[in-house]
Enzyme design. Structure first.
Site, PDB file in Angstrom:
ATOM      1  N   HIS A 135       0.838  -1.197   0.000  1.00  0.00           N
ATOM      2  CA  HIS A 135       0.000   0.000   0.000  1.00  0.00           C
ATOM      3  C   HIS A 135       0.875   1.251   0.000  1.00  0.00           C
ATOM      4  O   HIS A 135       1.949   1.288   0.607  1.00  0.00           O
ATOM      5  CB  HIS A 135      -0.921   0.012   1.218  1.00  0.00           C
ATOM      6  N   HIS A 136       0.391   2.279  -0.697  1.00  0.00           N
ATOM      7  CA  HIS A 136       1.155   3.528  -0.785  1.00  0.00           C
ATOM      8  C   HIS A 136       1.325   4.172   0.590  1.00  0.00           C
ATOM      9  O   HIS A 136       2.248   4.968   0.803  1.00  0.00           O
ATOM     10  CB  HIS A 136       0.464   4.502  -1.740  1.00  0.00           C
ATOM     11  N   ALA A 137       0.448   3.845   1.537  1.00  0.00           N
ATOM     12  CA  ALA A 137       0.614   4.362   2.899  1.00  0.00           C
ATOM     13  C   ALA A 137       1.808   3.727   3.588  1.00  0.00           C
ATOM     14  O   ALA A 137       2.363   4.294   4.532  1.00  0.00           O
ATOM     15  CB  ALA A 137      -0.655   4.106   3.717  1.00  0.00           C
TER      16      ALA A 137
END
Length: 453
Positions: A135-137
């Site tokens: 995930h980009h987070a």
């Protein structure tokens, strides 16, 4: 969790998965038996010592509107995250890209740490593949590529390579940390620098407005044409990938006085022009690409500042040499505009073109919001030397990125061991016949070679 990370969790929906990925191709090592991939998968599952980064799962504390904190997963199920898959016969790259397209369109489970690793066997020519997503987070594309580079080895005889989620054994674990004297007045210096940046931001914004409304540049947000790429998207993905020798690209750049990045953009521009002409959907105005650039000390802004340049792709020009010249000039204007600014000023101004993109996340807004740019094209430098995973040579590394609402196509490239690897990620419904762009990329490069060399 920093607000910048939480933003990717809050903005994610089924139609907009916000994870980044990567596809790596490996040659089977010499002497590998028929059960080599099964044994490799079993070995991967034995590395149960997990880095803290890969144990993080999101949680929403009471009183907050979304996923604002990380929790540590002490019962991580490694078999869930590390999976073994097989391609249907004949195991061509076509079947591999279809599998990656499906895997990249599915959401990550937020009840678990936000990453997956898929070991894929059955690829022709004695190869196997690894598709990973996070995930980009948790990770961005640049961080993921650096992690991969740090994980693999330049020595084909090295059999001690561990997977990215497993920390390497530290030989200095018992050594005390180096002692550093605190710098006097460090807090005052930081506050003064922040005040200086904020005071300089006003003139920088005025420069931006002046450029937008007086210079009549074709690379500014209000000049971007609407295209079939700037529409609402679905959650399904289609992925295409291919590499080109850097020697060919550098030769064109040297003859035209352009950088490798300029030639890469011109390849994309020529391919998109042909693609849209074939669909009868080429706008009269040239397409505009948002191009992230690293602004180092030599450019006068220091460190790791990252800016966004809105670059014309000159898709209204039929001549490949003229198209490359227009792109080179556009990129140079963008670099000159940022020169002398601080990282904060660069970041603030680079956010301006993304305002329409943020507005397009509102239901139905993508249909009426004019795009600030037509697509994002990124170039991430990768390893210069061949890398090995326990004797298996990595023959290709292709980025799998994120299309956004109103941005149905993303092109990300990375360099690796003398090649420039293109990864094209698009909305399966909004970008028809995406694989055709690979043919058009080759045609675009060949046309520049014929015209310029």
């Amino acid at each position: 969790m920093p607000p910048t990370d939480s933003m990717f969790l809050l903005g994610e929906t089924r139609e907009h998965p916000l994870h980044v990925g990567g596809l790596q191709l490996f040659e089977l090592p010499e002497g590998a038996g028929p059960d080599h991939i099964i044994e490799l998968h079993r070995d991967l599952l034995s590395h149960a010592d997990i880095r803290p980064l890969f144990r993080r799962r999101p949680r929403s504390p009471l009183g907050t509107p979304g996923q604002w904190a990380w929790a540590n997963d002490d019962n991580l199920d490694l078999e869930y995250h590390v999976r073994l898959s097989a391609l249907p016969r004949p195991g061509r790259v076509r079947e591999l890209l279809e599998l990656v397209s499906r895997l990249h369109g599915s959401l990550l489970d937020r009840h678990r740490p936000l990453w997956e690793c898929h070991l894929i066997e059955g690829l022709e020519d004695n190869r196997y593949a690894v598709y990973t997503k996070a995930h980009h987070a948790l990770l961005d594309g640049v961080s993921a590529l650096r992690l991969l580079e740090d994980t693999l080895s330049t020595d084909p005889a090295d059999r001690g390579v561990r997977p990215p989620w497993s920390p390497r054994v530290r030989t200095d674990a018992t050594a005390p940390p180096p002692h550093r004297e605190p710098e006097p007045f460090a807090g005052l210096v930081s506050a003064a620098n922040l005040a200086r940046d904020l005071l300089g931001l006003g003139p920088a914004v005025l420069r931006y407005v002046n450029q937008a409304f007086q210079e009549q540049s074709a690379t500014l947000p209000h000049e971007t044409p609407k295209s079939i790429l700037n529409v609402p998207i679905t959650g399904a993905r289609r992925f295409a990938a291919q590499g080109w020798p850097l020697t060919r690209i550098r030769a064109v750049g040297a003859a035209a006085g352009a950088t490798v990045n300029d030639v890469m953009l011109a390849m994309c521009a020529g391919a998109l022009r042909t693609y849209l002409l074939e669909l009868g959907a080429l706008p009269d105005k040239p397409l505009v690409a948002a191009v992230p650039i690293s602004l180092r000390e030599g450019d006068g802004v220091g460190g790791n500042a990252v800016g966004i340049i809105l670059c014309t792709l000159a898709t209204d020009l039929d001549d490949p040499a003229a198209r490359l010249a227009a792109i080179t000039a556009s990129m140079q204007r963008g670099k000159d505009f940022y020169r002398g600014m601080t990282p904060l000023q660069v970041t603030a101004l680079s956010a301006i073109p993304f305002t329409p993109l943020a507005l397009s996340l509102l239901p139905g807004a993508a249909k009426i919001t004019p795009p600030a740019f037509n697509l994002l094209i990124s170039n991430v430098p990768g390893p210069a030397e061949p890398l090995y995973w326990n004797g298996a040579r990595m023959t290709g590394v292709y980025p799998v990125s994120i299309p956004y609402e109103g941005q149905a196509l993303n092109i990300t490239v990375t360099s690796y061991a003398g090649t420039l690897e293109f990864g094209l990620t698009g909305c399966r419904r909004s970008v028809p016949r995406l694989q055709r762009l690979l043919t058009f990329l080759e045609d675009s490069l060949a046309a520049m070679e014929k015209t310029i060399l």
